[in-house]
Design an enzyme around this catalytic site. Sequence first.
Site, PDB file in Angstrom:
ATOM      1  N   LYS A  77       0.849  -1.199   0.000  1.00 44.34           N
ATOM      2  CA  LYS A  77       0.000   0.000   0.000  1.00 44.34           C
ATOM      3  C   LYS A  77       0.882   1.246   0.000  1.00 44.34           C
ATOM      4  O   LYS A  77       1.890   1.308   0.711  1.00 44.34           O
ATOM      5  CB  LYS A  77      -0.904  -0.032   1.231  1.00 44.34           C
ATOM      6  CG  LYS A  77      -1.952   1.062   1.289  1.00 44.34           C
ATOM      7  CD  LYS A  77      -2.840   0.875   2.520  1.00 44.34           C
ATOM      8  CE  LYS A  77      -3.906   1.938   2.644  1.00 44.34           C
ATOM      9  NZ  LYS A  77      -4.754   1.750   3.834  1.00 44.34           N
ATOM     10  N   SER A 152      -9.622   1.753   2.962  1.00 44.14           N
ATOM     11  CA  SER A 152      -8.802   2.517   2.046  1.00 44.14           C
ATOM     12  C   SER A 152      -7.772   1.672   1.294  1.00 44.14           C
ATOM     13  O   SER A 152      -7.153   2.149   0.338  1.00 44.14           O
ATOM     14  CB  SER A 152      -8.053   3.610   2.829  1.00 44.14           C
ATOM     15  OG  SER A 152      -7.205   3.036   3.803  1.00 44.14           O
ATOM     16  N   SER A 176      -9.918  -0.720   7.148  1.00 42.37           N
ATOM     17  CA  SER A 176      -9.357  -0.504   5.807  1.00 42.37           C
ATOM     18  C   SER A 176      -8.629  -1.696   5.209  1.00 42.37           C
ATOM     19  O   SER A 176      -8.205  -1.641   4.059  1.00 42.37           O
ATOM     20  CB  SER A 176      -8.426   0.714   5.819  1.00 42.37           C
ATOM     21  OG  SER A 176      -9.178   1.891   5.941  1.00 42.37           O
TER      22      SER A 176
END
Length: 487
Positions: A77, A152, A176
């Site tokens: 990420k 996210s 997330s």
Amino acid sequence: MNYFDTDLTTLHDKLVNKELTAEQLTRETLAKIKADNEAINAYITIDEEGALKAAKAIDEKGIDADNLWAGIPVAVKDNIVTKGLRTTAASKMLENFNPIYDATVIEKLRANDVIVIGKTNLDEFAMGGSTENSYFKTTHNPWNVNKVPGGSSGGSAATVSAGGVLAALGTDTGGSIRQPASFTGVVGVKPTYGRVSRWGIIAFGSSLDQVGPFTRSVKDNAALLNLIAGHDEHDMTSSDKAVPDFTAGLDGSVKGMRVALPKEYLGEGVDENVKKAVLDAANTFKELGATVDEVSLPHSKYGIAAYYIISSSEASSNLQRFDGIRYGFRAQDVKNLEDVYVRSRSEGFGDEVKRRIMLGTYSLSAGYYDAYFRKAAEVRTLMINDFKKVFEDHDFIIGPTAPTPAFGIGEESSDPKKMYMNDVLTVPVNMAGLPGMSLPAGFSNGLPVGLQIIAKPFDEQTLYKAGYAFEQATDFHKQTPEIGGDK
């Protein structure tokens, strides 16, 4: 490389036996990612040059037979800093930020000869639940490209779901990792707060953030947590508790274990097909010899309100560092110092980030601190106590990961309040610092549904034991989206 038809152990054996080289594996992985990236938009940066260079070095050194992850490409990420590899947090503010050090989790990956293949898309500064808030692009769900992948950590979830990589790292502040895992039909784990170092993670909510793995199987997920967990002297909140082998004890048995099913987790707003999947999962655990009891977590209904006050307050503090002075975006043609601050932040941050900064600053301001932040902290304590009470008599908790399957792109982005409610079932885990897992448990109109499993603090072993038993008793994890499959 078809990651749908293999697992970590099989790939490792091929690398050790020289049926496959790390360079071949990396080239095939890059080809698969590029083939899907236009449709899915999972990556902000693909590090082809760096990944191939690392792969060649690993092949020259030779694959360590005792290191399962040697030569395996993994996605990361893009709010986890990587030395020499652009790290943006999906924000204009950090569009050209090139870190000079690796986050601790990246150091651990590289020390074990893991290949960082690229940086995945996310909601800006990890603030969002759909990966529509990225400055760069909107990520699409591999099961239906008109649907969101969740957020996210939507880019990490999407690339694993599409078969682009075997595993990826994400971060989880209020769901997330688990919510996008649910939306895309993969396994996602948020470890206990403090189990994994946060050093080198671009902070959102410092008392809530935690790094965790995405994989297609529970066993591979446990193996990746083995690699990244442990105490870090750079992170004062990281725990010095010993890290067990999370892959040990995965025998498919939950016989004699007591399972809690909170009635609040199946209440109003939860999709009927999601409810059915969870109730079917409860029956599966009963068939495996476990006892399932209905319990109550009475303060969970206050979780969203308390979470958004606490997380936004912490975000408003953490994001002060982005001031247009030291690094990151700086507005042009400014007239004075105040102009630098105001215009750099106004132009560098997206709408959702600004919204949370404003909410957090308001909650911490003189005259409102006691009414909002202090009250939210008190509610957090009540939520922790609710979990403690349930865990006195139960080994783990089950429920839906998200109240609905993936929603349409653009469907909720104009309504922040509606978007925030997608986290209603995941935020209590972060508020209490507990470990949580989402794994595939069914489908609703062709879209994956996730089962959430919650365990006691630092009891990821039970989390994995329960998840593995459910996975072995069902075949939901074997289903694949058409974008990456051969259907």
